[in-house]
Design an enzyme around this catalytic site. Structure first.
Site, PDB file in Angstrom:
ATOM      1  N   LYS A  71      -9.187   7.749 -18.384  1.00  0.00           N
ATOM      2  CA  LYS A  71      -9.547   8.312 -19.682  1.00  0.00           C
ATOM      3  C   LYS A  71      -8.357   8.251 -20.645  1.00  0.00           C
ATOM      4  CE  LYS A  71     -13.443   9.281 -17.653  1.00  0.00           C
ATOM      5  NZ  LYS A  71     -13.689   8.199 -16.712  1.00  0.00           N
TER       6      LYS A  71
ATOM      7  N   ARG B 145       0.837  -1.214   0.000  1.00  0.00           N
ATOM      8  CA  ARG B 145       0.000   0.000   0.000  1.00  0.00           C
ATOM      9  C   ARG B 145       0.865   1.254   0.000  1.00  0.00           C
ATOM     10  NH1 ARG B 145      -1.624   1.279   4.659  1.00  0.00           N
ATOM     11  NH2 ARG B 145      -2.493  -0.743   5.221  1.00  0.00           N
TER      12      ARG B 145
ATOM     13  N   TYR C 198     -17.149  17.282 -13.718  1.00  0.00           N
ATOM     14  CA  TYR C 198     -17.685  15.927 -13.823  1.00  0.00           C
ATOM     15  C   TYR C 198     -18.724  15.709 -12.704  1.00  0.00           C
ATOM     16  CZ  TYR C 198     -17.875  10.896 -13.055  1.00  0.00           C
ATOM     17  OH  TYR C 198     -18.315   9.623 -12.830  1.00  0.00           O
TER      18      TYR C 198
ATOM     19  N   ASP D 194      -8.060  19.884 -12.843  1.00  0.00           N
ATOM     20  CA  ASP D 194      -8.356  18.547 -13.369  1.00  0.00           C
ATOM     21  C   ASP D 194      -8.073  18.590 -14.872  1.00  0.00           C
ATOM     22  OD1 ASP D 194      -9.549  16.276 -14.467  1.00  0.00           O
ATOM     23  OD2 ASP D 194     -11.104  16.192 -12.931  1.00  0.00           O
TER      24      ASP D 194
HETATM   25  O1  P1T Z   1     -13.973   7.655 -13.057  1.00  0.00           O
HETATM   26  P1  P1T Z   1     -12.777   8.138 -12.278  1.00  0.00           P
HETATM   27  O2  P1T Z   1     -11.485   7.530 -12.728  1.00  0.00           O
HETATM   28  O3  P1T Z   1     -12.978   8.078 -10.814  1.00  0.00           O
HETATM   29  O4  P1T Z   1     -12.593   9.686 -12.661  1.00  0.00           O
HETATM   30  C1  P1T Z   1     -13.496  10.666 -12.279  1.00  0.00           C
HETATM   31  C2  P1T Z   1     -13.391  11.847 -13.211  1.00  0.00           C
HETATM   32  C3  P1T Z   1     -12.634  12.944 -12.828  1.00  0.00           C
HETATM   33  N1  P1T Z   1     -12.488  14.025 -13.617  1.00  0.00           N
HETATM   34  C4  P1T Z   1     -13.066  14.076 -14.831  1.00  0.00           C
HETATM   35  C5  P1T Z   1     -12.912  15.299 -15.673  1.00  0.00           C
HETATM   36  C6  P1T Z   1     -13.832  13.002 -15.286  1.00  0.00           C
HETATM   37  O5  P1T Z   1     -14.392  13.088 -16.503  1.00  0.00           O
HETATM   38  C7  P1T Z   1     -14.012  11.858 -14.456  1.00  0.00           C
HETATM   39  C8  P1T Z   1     -14.851  10.702 -14.875  1.00  0.00           C
HETATM   40  N2  P1T Z   1     -15.736  10.988 -15.930  1.00  0.00           N
HETATM   41  C9  P1T Z   1     -16.602  10.109 -16.498  1.00  0.00           C
HETATM   42  C10 P1T Z   1     -16.754   8.838 -16.114  1.00  0.00           C
HETATM   43  C11 P1T Z   1     -17.417  10.678 -17.591  1.00  0.00           C
HETATM   44  O6  P1T Z   1     -18.047   9.934 -18.370  1.00  0.00           O
HETATM   45  O7  P1T Z   1     -17.426  11.923 -17.705  1.00  0.00           O
END
Ligand code: P1T
Length: 393
Positions: free
Chosen positions: A207, A57, A109, A182
């Protein structure tokens, strides 16, 4: 760039992505491809002594390899990885105390909005959302107890572009406030927020950075040593860490990031322009189009745009549903940034958790469709959109 035995001098993005942190000499086997180290624990020569790793961890060789590469990609000192993008955000929230205040861009998001609104507030943290394209509003939102300013640019799903340097100027003149950007929509290939004064860059590596829709992971990239020490403590103390196998996959994906982003960029602009002339399309929200309201800001801080953008059409919910269900090459699904093209309806999918009033104020209507243009042949994607419009209207 980050200290790296293999790369002694400044190298280009693709070279760094392929080599930084990957020197074969660091492994006894001299493996050219970094191995996946699955062990959760590491032998210690004597009690409370260790040779770099003790428990999985707090650190793992595969994860460290990825973190080194991520930091090098934006010439940063540090990168930390987490079990998801939201895992990164949750860990950053661990820096705050009850009574502190966050100012967030209004269009983020849906899961980030939900985390701030429904979880952070339960722990006594106050949150304000405001339009970061209006710098006066940013300034007016800062309070005595503001400790964190959070922004996305371009925003999800409206693609508003926020002037990072201008926000940093305002925020830093008001106190010791952490600015987080972000950077999920653009990646370190297309935008480097630390160069504009941001304290931390956050990614949903899920992504573009991974780009193959088979890993959920997040990261924070930064230069500030005091903040890194606090985050490194929280990474271990809160425990939202990624697996060695996933670390291997993301590290591998970074090797093609530059190539992938170039293709996403070209293809999405061709499709955006095609949509602009479509009779059923009322607006195309794409920062690469000269009529985008923040086109000049985009040109100043971005070296390009990715494959994600939104458009509105002249129909309503029913037409959106028909359109999305008729798609054959685009897949109707949440997420973005993979090699495959995706389409979704934010009002009932990714942003359904945003309160209806806030959605309405923002313009996240039932006629707003978000696309993530993948790596398929552009002509096949256009043909697909064309047949879906015919089916919907
Ligand atoms: O899904 P995760 O890895 O926890 O990420 C969250 C997140 C954070 N910041 C942005 C700009 C994001 O687009 C996302 C996740 N977004 C999607 C799942 C979506 O379809 O927009």
């Amino acid at each position: 760039m980050a200290q790296n035995g293999f790369l002694k001098q400044k190298a280009g993005f693709a070279t760094i992505a392929i080599h930084a942190g990957q020197e074969p000499e660091k492994w006894k086997s001299a493996a050219v491809v970094p191995p996946i180290v699955m062990s959760t624990t590491f032998k210690q020569p004597a009690p409370a002594e260790h040779t770099g790793f003790e428990y999985g961890r707090s650190g793992n060789p595969s994860r460290n390899t990825l973190e080194e590469c991520l930091a090098a990609l934006e010439d940063a000192k540090y990168a930390l990885t987490f079990s998801s993008g939201l895992g990164s955000t949750t860990t950053i929230l661990g820096l705050l105390n009850a009574g502190d205040h966050i100012v967030s861009s209004d269009d983020v998001y849906g899961g980030t909005n939900r985390l701030f609104r429904a979880v952070a507030t339960k722990h006594g943290i106050d949150v304000s959302f405001t339009d970061f394209t209006d710098l006066k509003k940013v300034s007016n939102s800062i309070k005595e107890n503001t400790k964190l300013v959070w922004l996305e640019t371009p925003t999800n799903p409206l693609l508003k572009v926020v002037d990072i340097a201008a926000v940093v100027d305002i925020v830093k003149s008001r106190g010791d406030i952490i600015v987080v950007v972000d950077n999920t929509f653009l990646t370190s290939y297309l935008q480097r927020p630390l160069d504009f004064g941001a304290d931390m860059v956050v990614y949903s590596l899920t992504k573009y950075m991974n780009g193959h829709s088979d890993v959920i992971m997040g990261a924070v990239v930064l230069n500030n040593t005091a903040l890194e020490e606090k985050l490194r403590f929280l990474q271990n103390a809160m425990g939202a860490v990624p697996s060695p196998f996933d670390s291997y996959l993301v590290n591998r994906s970074l090797k093609t990031l530059a190539l992938r982003m170039e293709r996403h960029k070209t293809s999405s602009l061709v499709i955006a322009k095609w949509l602009q002339q479509h009779p059923k399309v009322t607006e195309v929200l794409h920062p690469g189009l000269p009529n985008h309201p923040q086109y000049e800001v985009a040109k100043k801080q971005m070296t390009g745009h990715s494959g994600v953008f939104s458009f509105t059409h002249s129909g309503g919910l029913q037409e959106s549903r028909r359109f999305l269900s008729a798609l054959k090459v685009f897949t109707l699904a949440e997420s973005l940034g993979g090699y495959e093209s995706l389409a979704e309806l934010p009002s009932v999918m990714t942003h359904a958790s945003v309160p209806a009033l806030q959605r309405e104020e923002l313009g996240i209507t039932d006629s707003l469709i978000r696309l993530s243009v993948g790596l398929e042949d552009t002509i096949d994607l256009i043909d697909d959109l064309e047949q879906a419009f015919k089916a919907a209207f």
